[in-house]
Scaffold this motif. Structure first.
Motif, PDB file in Angstrom:
ATOM      1  N   VAL A 405       0.872  -1.179   0.000  1.00 55.90           N
ATOM      2  CA  VAL A 405       0.000   0.000   0.000  1.00 55.90           C
ATOM      3  C   VAL A 405       0.907   1.227   0.000  1.00 55.90           C
ATOM      4  N   VAL A 406       0.938   1.943  -1.102  1.00 55.47           N
ATOM      5  CA  VAL A 406       1.925   3.007  -1.283  1.00 55.47           C
ATOM      6  C   VAL A 406       1.360   4.404  -1.023  1.00 55.47           C
ATOM      7  N   ASP A 407       0.060   4.521  -0.757  1.00 54.48           N
ATOM      8  CA  ASP A 407      -0.545   5.843  -0.648  1.00 54.48           C
ATOM      9  C   ASP A 407      -1.150   6.110   0.725  1.00 54.48           C
ATOM     10  N   LEU A 408      -0.587   5.522   1.779  1.00 52.58           N
ATOM     11  CA  LEU A 408      -1.083   5.804   3.121  1.00 52.58           C
ATOM     12  C   LEU A 408      -0.815   7.266   3.470  1.00 52.58           C
ATOM     13  N   PRO A 409      -1.797   7.987   3.969  1.00 52.96           N
ATOM     14  CA  PRO A 409      -1.562   9.391   4.328  1.00 52.96           C
ATOM     15  C   PRO A 409      -0.644   9.497   5.547  1.00 52.96           C
ATOM     16  N   PRO A 410       0.151  10.552   5.638  1.00 52.62           N
ATOM     17  CA  PRO A 410       1.106  10.686   6.741  1.00 52.62           C
ATOM     18  C   PRO A 410       0.479  10.578   8.125  1.00 52.62           C
ATOM     19  N   GLU A 411      -0.753  11.049   8.265  1.00 54.34           N
ATOM     20  CA  GLU A 411      -1.351  11.077   9.601  1.00 54.34           C
ATOM     21  C   GLU A 411      -1.696   9.697  10.149  1.00 54.34           C
ATOM     22  N   VAL A 412      -1.727   8.663   9.302  1.00 52.97           N
ATOM     23  CA  VAL A 412      -2.045   7.332   9.819  1.00 52.97           C
ATOM     24  C   VAL A 412      -0.796   6.472   9.996  1.00 52.97           C
ATOM     25  N   ARG A 413       0.330   6.921   9.490  1.00 52.40           N
ATOM     26  CA  ARG A 413       1.545   6.104   9.567  1.00 52.40           C
ATOM     27  C   ARG A 413       2.024   5.978  11.010  1.00 52.40           C
ATOM     28  N   GLN A 414       2.531   4.782  11.338  1.00 46.62           N
ATOM     29  CA  GLN A 414       2.985   4.528  12.706  1.00 46.62           C
ATOM     30  C   GLN A 414       4.417   4.012  12.779  1.00 46.62           C
ATOM     31  N   ASP A 415       5.062   3.796  11.651  1.00 47.72           N
ATOM     32  CA  ASP A 415       6.464   3.409  11.662  1.00 47.72           C
ATOM     33  C   ASP A 415       7.256   4.523  12.362  1.00 47.72           C
ATOM     34  N   PRO A 416       8.012   4.209  13.432  1.00 44.12           N
ATOM     35  CA  PRO A 416       8.694   5.272  14.191  1.00 44.12           C
ATOM     36  C   PRO A 416       9.748   6.013  13.380  1.00 44.12           C
ATOM     37  N   ALA A 417      10.192   5.454  12.252  1.00 41.11           N
ATOM     38  CA  ALA A 417      11.199   6.127  11.437  1.00 41.11           C
ATOM     39  C   ALA A 417      10.590   7.075  10.405  1.00 41.11           C
ATOM     40  N   PHE A 418       9.271   7.078  10.255  1.00 45.73           N
ATOM     41  CA  PHE A 418       8.668   7.800   9.140  1.00 45.73           C
ATOM     42  C   PHE A 418       8.957   9.302   9.181  1.00 45.73           C
ATOM     43  N   HIS A 419       8.918   9.880  10.374  1.00 41.53           N
ATOM     44  CA  HIS A 419       9.066  11.326  10.475  1.00 41.53           C
ATOM     45  C   HIS A 419      10.513  11.754  10.721  1.00 41.53           C
ATOM     46  N   ARG A 420      11.451  10.811  10.600  1.00 43.17           N
ATOM     47  CA  ARG A 420      12.860  11.165  10.737  1.00 43.17           C
ATOM     48  C   ARG A 420      13.441  11.449   9.358  1.00 43.17           C
ATOM     49  N   ALA A 421      14.455  12.284   9.326  1.00 32.45           N
ATOM     50  CA  ALA A 421      14.998  12.710   8.045  1.00 32.45           C
ATOM     51  C   ALA A 421      15.899  11.664   7.410  1.00 32.45           C
ATOM     52  N   THR A 422      16.475  10.787   8.223  1.00 29.55           N
ATOM     53  CA  THR A 422      17.428   9.801   7.715  1.00 29.55           C
ATOM     54  C   THR A 422      17.134   8.460   8.340  1.00 29.55           C
ATOM     55  N   GLY A 423      17.875   7.437   7.888  1.00 28.31           N
ATOM     56  CA  GLY A 423      17.753   6.133   8.529  1.00 28.31           C
ATOM     57  C   GLY A 423      16.747   5.239   7.850  1.00 28.31           C
ATOM     58  N   GLN A 424      16.304   4.226   8.581  1.00 29.26           N
ATOM     59  CA  GLN A 424      15.291   3.315   8.058  1.00 29.26           C
ATOM     60  C   GLN A 424      14.154   4.158   7.504  1.00 29.26           C
ATOM     61  N   ASP A 425      13.706   3.850   6.308  1.00 26.80           N
ATOM     62  CA  ASP A 425      12.934   4.806   5.533  1.00 26.80           C
ATOM     63  C   ASP A 425      11.586   5.208   6.129  1.00 26.80           C
ATOM     64  N   GLY A 426      11.037   4.381   6.987  1.00 30.89           N
ATOM     65  CA  GLY A 426       9.749   4.730   7.538  1.00 30.89           C
ATOM     66  C   GLY A 426       8.585   4.337   6.672  1.00 30.89           C
ATOM     67  N   TYR A 427       8.839   3.467   5.690  1.00 31.64           N
ATOM     68  CA  TYR A 427       7.780   3.050   4.776  1.00 31.64           C
ATOM     69  C   TYR A 427       7.300   1.636   5.073  1.00 31.64           C
ATOM     70  N   ARG A 428       7.523   1.165   6.284  1.00 33.03           N
ATOM     71  CA  ARG A 428       7.151  -0.214   6.595  1.00 33.03           C
ATOM     72  C   ARG A 428       5.656  -0.387   6.836  1.00 33.03           C
ATOM     73  N   ASP A 429       4.930   0.697   7.039  1.00 27.22           N
ATOM     74  CA  ASP A 429       3.484   0.569   7.252  1.00 27.22           C
ATOM     75  C   ASP A 429       2.782  -0.044   6.049  1.00 27.22           C
ATOM     76  N   GLY A 430       3.306   0.193   4.853  1.00 25.99           N
ATOM     77  CA  GLY A 430       2.634  -0.267   3.643  1.00 25.99           C
ATOM     78  C   GLY A 430       2.528  -1.773   3.516  1.00 25.99           C
ATOM     79  N   CYS A 431       3.421  -2.509   4.174  1.00 30.59           N
ATOM     80  CA  CYS A 431       3.338  -3.970   4.141  1.00 30.59           C
ATOM     81  C   CYS A 431       2.610  -4.524   5.357  1.00 30.59           C
ATOM     82  N   ARG A 432       2.161  -3.640   6.242  1.00 29.42           N
ATOM     83  CA  ARG A 432       1.542  -4.061   7.499  1.00 29.42           C
ATOM     84  C   ARG A 432       0.038  -3.802   7.541  1.00 29.42           C
ATOM     85  N   VAL A 433      -0.524  -3.355   6.446  1.00 28.17           N
ATOM     86  CA  VAL A 433      -1.966  -3.092   6.401  1.00 28.17           C
ATOM     87  C   VAL A 433      -2.725  -4.398   6.648  1.00 28.17           C
ATOM     88  N   PRO A 434      -3.758  -4.379   7.512  1.00 29.75           N
ATOM     89  CA  PRO A 434      -4.497  -5.610   7.825  1.00 29.75           C
ATOM     90  C   PRO A 434      -5.023  -6.331   6.595  1.00 29.75           C
TER      91      PRO A 434
END
Length: 561
Positions: A405-434
């Protein structure tokens, strides 16, 4: 001893020797699998209710991502109590019931173990903070004074996997700035100091706690990270680690981890039924990974090198050969996987190639792809994986052909890296959708009709649900069920390490395994090959005459030869 515990012990005793060497193990991400109480988060009772589905699918074991007591700063990988189930997932009785039900169905249960770090709400860390410098509990973590005139700089230059420095400054009990503590991941995940004997003692008791409850093994999170170089030396260069390629470093893949796993292996071997441990070990080479599965250490190690291999016949063959050779050298089985809770689903990832404009390796930052083309390639890749000698790991929902799922809005993302500028990309929520089970609207049977789900599900998933694919001959679910049935029944697929390459033309991968052949067209054009035998299974339609078969691009065929 209760009747249930006796039944579990009987199951373990009856377990076949080395069942894990060619097992198919299905990863369940608990919060995204099935929600029994309607709060929008999957739970253990939900998993328990779906175990018959997994038995029908044809797997051998389930691996459960963490369900322990946790503030959920990193979806349960920040553990506050390793012997308690978090209320969001259920109770300890639910865990016992799940294990018992799985055993009744002939399924084994592997649970996640998180030994590199705890939650900052773990009793030890809370006491370390409350008691201040000099507390004996600080010795169980990595507390250090800062550098600079007033200790205002981190103790060294290590970065966090999730971005930013790997250090956070703690406040003293009086509120003044104090020492710094190490966290290779989020600040809420302080790293244990494995040089302290109390840490080793604690995890040995944790192992026994869950083994006594009947679990069949452990997946060891960040297995390569427990031991750090003495003195915590600077890297000396500006770098940023990524979970997929940390490389050589002072805090990953240190030789000292192997003494820990030898002690764990002795505990596992005390229990009947071949209890196992699986290493999530990211290392610079396959040979370094193989060191984790020497005969007196762990049983399996995830083959992330294979997961990251391009969809290319030459590269695939090279990696398969290298993987088998590295594991053969230590007497261990190879493992194969295409997706998990930390990477872009392979239905999307395998269609991405090269690097993006920002230099990111393809697949880390997912982009939308042609759904039909992505699914076609994913089905072909899955049949290839399931034909290889060794153990296979599946990630929940891949049997449905779910895309990222590539179009999750920022406000629902919960990956702790999502709002960081570097590091693990923060895009892991897309594979975790129920995942979707049935119905034509969200949550598609994940929970009660009309109820919430902790991440939103796409409207297109109605046609990908279990119910929509059930009994459909061409569906991805039917393909997986058929493949797992053939894998279980064909005599040529039982051996651990028999594979003989067959030359089949440029862009085509083919190998034999004792009366069985797998042929994969990885080229961009259809190819005509001589028919080697009777078709057992194909990932997509083919054209055939009595002597030849035309394989379209991204197509795998299994043959009885």
């Amino acid at each position: 001893m209760t009747d249930q515990l006796i039944a579990r012990r009987d199951f373990a005793v009856a377990a076949s020797v080395s069942w894990w060497r060619d097992a198919v193990i299905y990863q369940i991400y608990p919060r995204s699998f099935a929600d029994a109480n309607g709060d929008g988060i999957g739970d253990l009772p939900g998993i328990r209710s779906r175990l018959p589905y997994l038995r029908e699918l044809g797997i051998d074991a389930v691996w459960l991502s963490p369900f322990y007591a946790s503030p959920q700063a990193d979806a349960g990988y920040d553990v506050a109590d390793y012997r308690t189930v978090d209320p969001v997932f259920g109770t300890l009785a639910d865990a016992e019931g799940l294990i018992g039900d799985a055993h009744d169905l002939g399924l084994r249960v592997i649970v996640d173990l998180v030994p590199n770090h705890s939650s900052d709400q773990h009793e030890w860390f809370r006491r370390a903070i409350a008691e201040g410098p000099g507390s004996p509990f600080r010795e169980r973590y990595h507390f250090r004074p800062g550098r600079g005139a007033d200790g205002e700089l981190p103790p060294n230059d290590w970065p966090s996997i999730f971005g930013g420095p790997a250090w956070t400054r703690a406040a003293n009990p009086d509120g003044s700035p104090g020492e710094w503590y190490l966290h290779l991941f989020a600040p809420e995940q302080p790293d244990f100091n494995w040089d302290h004997p109390a840490v080793a003692d604690e995890f040995r008791t944790i192992l026994r706690f869950w083994l006594d409850l009947g679990v069949d093994g452990f997946r060891i999170d960040v297995a390569h990270g427990l031991v750090k170089a003495q003195g915590l030396p600077d890297l000396g260069v500006e770098t940023q680690w990524h979970l997929l390629d940390v490389g050589v470093s002072p805090c990953f893949d240190r030789d000292g981890v192997h003494d820990i796993y030898r002690s764990w292996r002795r505990i596992l071997d005390e229990y009947p039924g071949e209890r196992i441990a699986v290493a999530e070990a990211w290392a610079p080479t396959l040979e370094r990974v193989a060191a984790y599965v020497r005969p007196d250490e762990l049983h399996q190690a995830f083959n992330f090198s294979y997961l990251g291999t391009a969809w290319n016949a030459a590269e695939q063959r090279r990696m398969i050969d290298a993987s088998l050779a590295a594991m053969r050298a230590v007497g261990a089985p190879a493992t194969w996987t295409l997706s998990n809770h930390d990477v872009v689903r392979h239905t999307t990832r395998l269609l991405q190639a090269g690097e993006g404009e920002d230099g990111e390796v393809a697949g880390r930052r997912p982009t939308e792809v042609d759904p039909a083309a992505g699914l076609r390639r994913a089905r072909a890749a899955s049949l290839l994986l399931l034909a290889l000698p060794g153990a296979a790991y599946l990630y929940q929902g891949e049997e449905l052909g779910l895309p990222e799922v590539v179009d999750l809005p920022p406000e629902v993302r919960q990956d702790p890296a999502f709002h960081r500028a570097t590091g693990q990309d923060g895009y892991r929520d897309g594979c975790r959708v129920p995942i979707p089970w049935h119905g034509d609207r969200a949550p598609y049977g994940f929970g009660p009709e009309g109820g919430p789900s902790w991440l939103p599900q796409p409207e297109s998933w109605a046609r990908l649900s279990v119910a929509a694919q059930q009994g459909e001959p061409g569906s991805t679910l039917s393909l997986y069920r058929a493949a797992l049935a053939v894998r279980r029944s064909h005599p040529g697929l039982g051996a651990v390490d028999d594979l003989r390459w067959v030359e089949a033309g440029e862009g085509v991968l083919a190998f034999d395994r004792d009366g069985f052949r797998c042929t994969v067209n990885m080229s961009a054009e259809p190819v005509r090959i001589a028919r080697p035998g009777d078709v057992l299974l194909a990932s997509g339609p083919t054209e055939a005459d009595p002597d030849t078969v035309v394989l379209p691009p991204d197509t795998t065929v299994w043959w009885n030869v």
